[in-house]
Design a protein around this motif. Structure first.
Motif, mmCIF file in Angstrom:
data_model
loop_
_atom_site.group_PDB
_atom_site.id
_atom_site.type_symbol
_atom_site.label_atom_id
_atom_site.label_comp_id
_atom_site.label_asym_id
_atom_site.label_seq_id
_atom_site.Cartn_x
_atom_site.Cartn_y
_atom_site.Cartn_z
ATOM 1 N N ALA A 77 0.955 -1.262 -0.215
ATOM 2 C CA ALA A 77 0.084 -0.006 -0.175
ATOM 3 C C ALA A 77 0.886 1.439 0.058
ATOM 4 N N PHE A 78 2.064 1.204 0.354
ATOM 5 C CA PHE A 78 2.839 2.335 0.281
ATOM 6 C C PHE A 78 4.477 2.036 0.627
ATOM 7 N N VAL A 79 5.274 3.015 0.205
ATOM 8 C CA VAL A 79 6.700 3.000 0.327
ATOM 9 C C VAL A 79 7.131 3.700 1.479
ATOM 10 N N LEU A 80 7.880 3.270 2.357
ATOM 11 C CA LEU A 80 8.421 4.114 3.521
ATOM 12 C C LEU A 80 9.731 4.846 3.347
ATOM 13 N N GLN A 81 10.086 5.841 2.964
ATOM 14 C CA GLN A 81 11.370 6.227 2.665
ATOM 15 C C GLN A 81 11.892 7.189 4.181
ATOM 16 N N SER A 82 13.236 6.748 4.499
ATOM 17 C CA SER A 82 13.638 7.640 5.717
ATOM 18 C C SER A 82 15.038 8.116 5.443
ATOM 19 N N VAL B 87 1.426 11.153 -3.181
ATOM 20 C CA VAL B 87 0.757 10.209 -4.021
ATOM 21 C C VAL B 87 0.835 10.833 -5.361
ATOM 22 N N THR B 88 1.402 9.820 -6.205
ATOM 23 C CA THR B 88 1.591 10.322 -7.739
ATOM 24 C C THR B 88 0.387 10.322 -8.553
ATOM 25 N N LYS B 89 0.335 11.016 -9.591
ATOM 26 C CA LYS B 89 -0.883 11.049 -10.440
ATOM 27 C C LYS B 89 -1.288 9.500 -11.108
ATOM 28 N N HIS C 164 15.113 11.912 12.106
ATOM 29 C CA HIS C 164 14.901 11.302 11.015
ATOM 30 C C HIS C 164 13.733 12.295 10.401
ATOM 31 N N ASP C 165 13.963 12.086 8.917
ATOM 32 C CA ASP C 165 12.723 12.371 8.117
ATOM 33 C C ASP C 165 11.982 11.129 7.436
ATOM 34 N N TYR C 166 10.830 11.103 7.333
ATOM 35 C CA TYR C 166 9.915 9.916 6.817
ATOM 36 C C TYR C 166 9.308 10.608 5.685
ATOM 37 N N VAL C 167 8.902 9.843 4.638
ATOM 38 C CA VAL C 167 7.911 10.230 3.455
ATOM 39 C C VAL C 167 7.353 8.883 3.190
ATOM 40 N N LEU C 168 6.156 9.089 3.219
ATOM 41 C CA LEU C 168 5.097 7.816 2.843
ATOM 42 C C LEU C 168 4.519 8.352 1.455
ATOM 43 N N VAL C 169 5.051 7.231 0.409
ATOM 44 C CA VAL C 169 4.642 7.207 -0.906
ATOM 45 C C VAL C 169 3.517 6.352 -1.015
ATOM 46 N N GLY C 170 2.376 6.908 -1.404
ATOM 47 C CA GLY C 170 1.195 5.991 -1.428
ATOM 48 C C GLY C 170 1.051 5.289 -2.785
ATOM 49 N N ARG C 171 0.457 4.135 -2.587
ATOM 50 C CA ARG C 171 0.140 3.212 -3.878
ATOM 51 C C ARG C 171 -1.360 3.098 -4.227
ATOM 52 N N ARG C 172 -1.636 2.454 -5.256
ATOM 53 C CA ARG C 172 -2.978 2.351 -5.385
ATOM 54 C C ARG C 172 -3.626 1.420 -4.555
ATOM 55 N N ASP C 173 -2.714 0.393 -4.199
ATOM 56 C CA ASP C 173 -3.332 -0.787 -3.045
ATOM 57 C C ASP C 173 -3.975 0.124 -1.992
ATOM 58 N N ALA C 174 -3.702 1.325 -1.468
ATOM 59 C CA ALA C 174 -4.036 1.830 -0.267
ATOM 60 C C ALA C 174 -5.419 2.123 -0.336
ATOM 61 N N ARG D 57 -7.034 -2.061 0.485
ATOM 62 C CA ARG D 57 -6.263 -2.704 1.618
ATOM 63 C C ARG D 57 -6.981 -2.452 2.919
ATOM 64 N N ASP D 58 -6.987 -3.379 3.974
ATOM 65 C CA ASP D 58 -7.620 -3.434 4.964
ATOM 66 C C ASP D 58 -6.808 -2.384 5.881
ATOM 67 N N PHE D 59 -7.472 -1.394 6.734
ATOM 68 C CA PHE D 59 -6.825 -0.492 7.510
ATOM 69 C C PHE D 59 -5.792 -1.057 8.557
ATOM 70 N N THR D 60 -6.353 -1.920 9.289
ATOM 71 C CA THR D 60 -5.480 -2.684 10.067
ATOM 72 C C THR D 60 -4.146 -3.429 9.572
ATOM 73 N N THR D 61 -4.436 -3.992 8.349
ATOM 74 C CA THR D 61 -3.446 -4.580 7.767
ATOM 75 C C THR D 61 -2.279 -3.510 7.230
ATOM 76 N N MET D 62 -2.863 -2.460 6.820
ATOM 77 C CA MET D 62 -1.914 -1.266 6.591
ATOM 78 C C MET D 62 -1.237 -0.746 7.738
ATOM 79 N N LEU D 63 -1.754 -0.786 8.960
ATOM 80 C CA LEU D 63 -1.281 -0.228 10.075
ATOM 81 C C LEU D 63 -0.230 -1.407 10.701
ATOM 82 N N ASP D 64 -0.400 -2.760 10.492
ATOM 83 C CA ASP D 64 0.486 -3.538 10.521
ATOM 84 C C ASP D 64 1.723 -3.546 9.764
ATOM 85 N N ASP D 65 1.595 -3.408 8.486
ATOM 86 C CA ASP D 65 2.650 -3.038 7.400
ATOM 87 C C ASP D 65 3.433 -1.702 7.832
ATOM 88 N N LEU D 66 2.819 -0.757 8.210
ATOM 89 C CA LEU D 66 3.603 0.446 8.732
ATOM 90 C C LEU D 66 4.585 0.004 9.773
#
Length: 138
Positions: free
Chosen positions: A23-28, A48-50, A81-91, A94-103
């Motif tokens: 659902a996302f890419v975490l950059q740090s 989130v890109t176009k 630290h600086d963090y960037v969350l890059v959103g993907r289409r699956d976000a 995707r189930d919110f609790t699953t995304m929270l576990d992924d994060l």
């Protein structure tokens, strides 16, 4: 926790480490690695890109990512630290609790560093094409 807002900050984090999720890419990026001696707060940005859909879909992805960060323990993030969350289409689906576990997993697992470019040059010269041979008819 502050927000990243300037393009230069997003570009700096893009050269750092990253962790992938469906659902996302975490950059740090550790700000101390840039030679900065700051004790500022953790900063986070969202993008989130176009290619992920039209404006309402991109905004929905961005809102879900912001809510993930709100529900996450700030203790799991590293200071300086600086963090960037890059959103993907699956976000979107995707189930919110699953995304929270992924994060949570993205913050705990070791991240891989990306290397821009083609790697180090061995002898400083770049191999060129093979010399052309002329073929003369006999």
């Amino acid at each position: 926790m502050d927000r990243l807002r300037q393009r230069a900050d997003f570009l700096a984090v893009a050269n750092g480490a990253r962790a992938n999720s469906p659902a996302f890419v975490l950059q740090s990026l550790d700000r101390r690695s840039l030679g900065r001696d700051d004790s500022g707060p953790i900063r986070i940005g969202f993008t989130v890109t176009k290619k992920n859909g039209n404006a309402p879909e991109r905004n929905r992805i961005r809102r879900r990512l912001r809510e993930l960060v709100k529900r996450l323990d700030p203790v799991s993030m590293q200071p300086h630290h600086d963090y960037v969350l890059v959103g993907r289409r699956d976000a979107l689906s995707r189930d919110f609790t699953t995304m929270l576990d992924d994060l949570r997993m993205a913050f705990t697992k070791p991240v891989r560093h990306t290397h821009k470019g083609r790697g180090p040059k061995i002898d400083g010269s770049r191999p060129g094409p093979a010399p052309a041979t002329s073929r003369k008819p006999d």
